[in-house]
Design a protein around this motif. Structure first.
Motif, PDB file in Angstrom:
ATOM      1  N   GLN A 212      -3.086   1.970   8.710  1.00 46.27           N
ATOM      2  CA  GLN A 212      -4.329   2.472   9.660  1.00 46.27           C
ATOM      3  C   GLN A 212      -4.908   1.183  10.155  1.00 46.27           C
ATOM      4  OE1 GLN A 212      -6.199   3.977  11.880  1.00 46.27           O
ATOM      5  NE2 GLN A 212      -7.215   5.560  10.969  1.00 46.27           N
ATOM      6  N   GLY A 213      -5.186   0.091   8.921  1.00 46.48           N
ATOM      7  CA  GLY A 213      -6.296  -0.962   9.407  1.00 46.48           C
ATOM      8  C   GLY A 213      -5.951  -1.921   8.254  1.00 46.48           C
ATOM      9  N   GLU A 214      -6.693  -2.959   8.234  1.00 48.43           N
ATOM     10  CA  GLU A 214      -6.678  -3.897   7.283  1.00 48.43           C
ATOM     11  C   GLU A 214      -7.794  -3.830   6.328  1.00 48.43           C
ATOM     12  OE1 GLU A 214      -3.474  -5.125   8.903  1.00 48.43           O
ATOM     13  OE2 GLU A 214      -4.235  -6.363   7.303  1.00 48.43           O
ATOM     14  N   GLU A 215      -7.674  -4.341   5.144  1.00 45.50           N
ATOM     15  CA  GLU A 215      -8.905  -4.457   4.016  1.00 45.50           C
ATOM     16  C   GLU A 215      -8.845  -6.059   3.939  1.00 45.50           C
ATOM     17  OE1 GLU A 215      -7.497  -0.549   1.696  1.00 45.50           O
ATOM     18  OE2 GLU A 215      -9.145  -1.879   0.762  1.00 45.50           O
TER      19      GLU A 215
ATOM     20  N   GLY B 115      -7.431  12.466   6.751  1.00 45.59           N
ATOM     21  CA  GLY B 115      -7.692  13.892   6.456  1.00 45.59           C
ATOM     22  C   GLY B 115      -6.334  14.176   5.604  1.00 45.59           C
ATOM     23  N   GLN B 116      -5.450  15.235   5.795  1.00 48.10           N
ATOM     24  CA  GLN B 116      -4.597  15.726   4.852  1.00 48.10           C
ATOM     25  C   GLN B 116      -3.294  14.449   4.616  1.00 48.10           C
ATOM     26  OE1 GLN B 116      -3.146  19.340   6.498  1.00 48.10           O
ATOM     27  NE2 GLN B 116      -4.458  20.530   5.061  1.00 48.10           N
ATOM     28  N   LYS B 117      -2.821  13.882   5.832  1.00 49.55           N
ATOM     29  CA  LYS B 117      -1.899  12.935   5.603  1.00 49.55           C
ATOM     30  C   LYS B 117      -2.663  11.565   5.778  1.00 49.55           C
ATOM     31  CE  LYS B 117       1.589  15.663   8.163  1.00 49.55           C
ATOM     32  NZ  LYS B 117       2.721  15.464   9.351  1.00 49.55           N
ATOM     33  N   LEU B 118      -2.741  11.227   4.529  1.00 49.38           N
ATOM     34  CA  LEU B 118      -3.579  10.041   4.338  1.00 49.38           C
ATOM     35  C   LEU B 118      -2.885   8.548   5.092  1.00 49.38           C
ATOM     36  CD1 LEU B 118      -5.442  10.271   0.989  1.00 49.38           C
ATOM     37  CD2 LEU B 118      -6.428  10.832   3.081  1.00 49.38           C
ATOM     38  N   VAL B 119      -3.514   7.590   5.391  1.00 47.62           N
ATOM     39  CA  VAL B 119      -3.185   6.392   6.054  1.00 47.62           C
ATOM     40  C   VAL B 119      -3.965   5.427   5.258  1.00 47.62           C
ATOM     41  CG1 VAL B 119      -2.726   4.795   7.821  1.00 47.62           C
ATOM     42  CG2 VAL B 119      -2.346   7.582   8.332  1.00 47.62           C
ATOM     43  N   PHE B 120      -2.948   4.432   4.407  1.00 42.40           N
ATOM     44  CA  PHE B 120      -4.136   3.717   3.548  1.00 42.40           C
ATOM     45  C   PHE B 120      -4.290   2.413   4.088  1.00 42.40           C
ATOM     46  CE2 PHE B 120      -4.629   5.827  -0.481  1.00 42.40           C
ATOM     47  CZ  PHE B 120      -3.927   6.975  -0.208  1.00 42.40           C
TER      48      PHE B 120
ATOM     49  N   SER C  38       0.758  -1.073  -0.211  1.00 40.58           N
ATOM     50  CA  SER C  38      -0.072  -0.071   0.053  1.00 40.58           C
ATOM     51  C   SER C  38       0.797   1.207   0.154  1.00 40.58           C
ATOM     52  CB  SER C  38      -0.966   0.019   1.358  1.00 40.58           C
ATOM     53  OG  SER C  38      -1.750   1.124   1.165  1.00 40.58           O
ATOM     54  N   LEU C  39       0.448   2.623  -0.018  1.00 35.71           N
ATOM     55  CA  LEU C  39       0.958   3.599   0.045  1.00 35.71           C
ATOM     56  C   LEU C  39       1.342   4.009   1.527  1.00 35.71           C
ATOM     57  CD1 LEU C  39      -0.945   3.633  -2.446  1.00 35.71           C
ATOM     58  CD2 LEU C  39      -0.512   6.185  -2.631  1.00 35.71           C
ATOM     59  N   THR C  40       2.649   4.731   1.580  1.00 34.62           N
ATOM     60  CA  THR C  40       3.190   5.309   2.864  1.00 34.62           C
ATOM     61  C   THR C  40       3.513   6.703   2.795  1.00 34.62           C
ATOM     62  OG1 THR C  40       3.798   3.077   3.476  1.00 34.62           O
ATOM     63  CG2 THR C  40       4.842   4.923   4.564  1.00 34.62           C
TER      64      THR C  40
END
Lengths: 112, 108
Positions: B3-6, B93-98, A42-44
């Motif tokens: 952030q989490g899992e998919e 928000g601005q600093k995305l966590v994927f 994924s992206l970091t």
């Protein structure tokens, strides 16, 4: 909305060298963001680039390895320094406009 | 950190079927976004759902958000071959966590 371009779209580099990636957006934005996407991952977030001040780096990323420039409100560069094969990734820039984030097409870097 | 899992990590279905992808996150959020990525290129923003919304539609996309369970789902109805891509949720928000993403393959 925003239209973002990146150069180069891809490159193959030798270890120990450096590559500078350019990101151009079609509107003025306060902050630009640089992300890394390692193969199959994924992206970091690497860092946030603010015009007129030093970039803010996330944990695990340092300025010596990923120096960033932000000379104006529509342009930023990310340099990947002293590259190793582990730096092979897609590097993407993004901007936020009205809560939404818009991404560039990415730069696919392969380090041999 | 992510952030989490998919889940699922990969999904393969026949054209015309519906595809459902799930995303979980760890911290409180103001909104959650879904993105599509074709062939390792740039990300395309699909939909944003705010923390006070439970469901949102956009064309063939339906997103739900359950803040009590810290989870979201993306449903693509009547899938097409062109929907083949990786799908990511993101918060922050601005600093995305994927999230880790779901690789969706639509078989003709």
């Amino acid at each position: 909305s925003a239209v973002i371009s990146q150069k180069p779209s891809r490159d193959i580099c030798q270890r120990g060298t450096s590559l500078t990636i350019q990101c151009q957006v079609d509107s003025q934005v306060t902050m630009m963001f640089w992300y890394r996407q390692q193969p199959g991952q994924s992206l970091t977030l690497i860092a946030t680039a603010n015009q007129g001040s030093e970039a803010t780096y996330e944990s695990g990323f340092v300025i010596d390895k990923f120096p960033i420039s932000r000379p104006n409100l529509t342009f930023s560069t990310l340099t990947v320094s002293n590259m190793s094969p582990e730096d092979s990734s897609i590097y993407l820039c993004s901007v936020e406009i009205n809560v939404r984030q818009y991404f560039g097409p990415g730069t696919r870097l392969t380090v041999l | 950190s992510q952030q989490g899992e998919e889940d699922p990590q990969a999904l393969s279905i026949q054209e015309g079927e519906n595809a459902t992808m799930n995303c979980s996150y760890k911290t409180s959020i103001n909104n959650l976004q879904w993105y599509r990525q074709n062939s390792g290129r740039g990300l395309v923003h699909l939909i944003l759902i705010r923390s006070n919304e439970r469901e949102k539609h956009s064309g063939r996309l339906r997103v739900t958000l359950d803040t009590s369970k810290k989870s979201s789902s993306l449903l693509i109805t009547a899938s097409r071959a062109a929907d083949t891509a990786s799908y990511f949720c993101a918060t922050g928000g601005q600093k995305l966590v994927f999230g880790q993403g779901t690789r969706l393959t639509i078989n003709p």
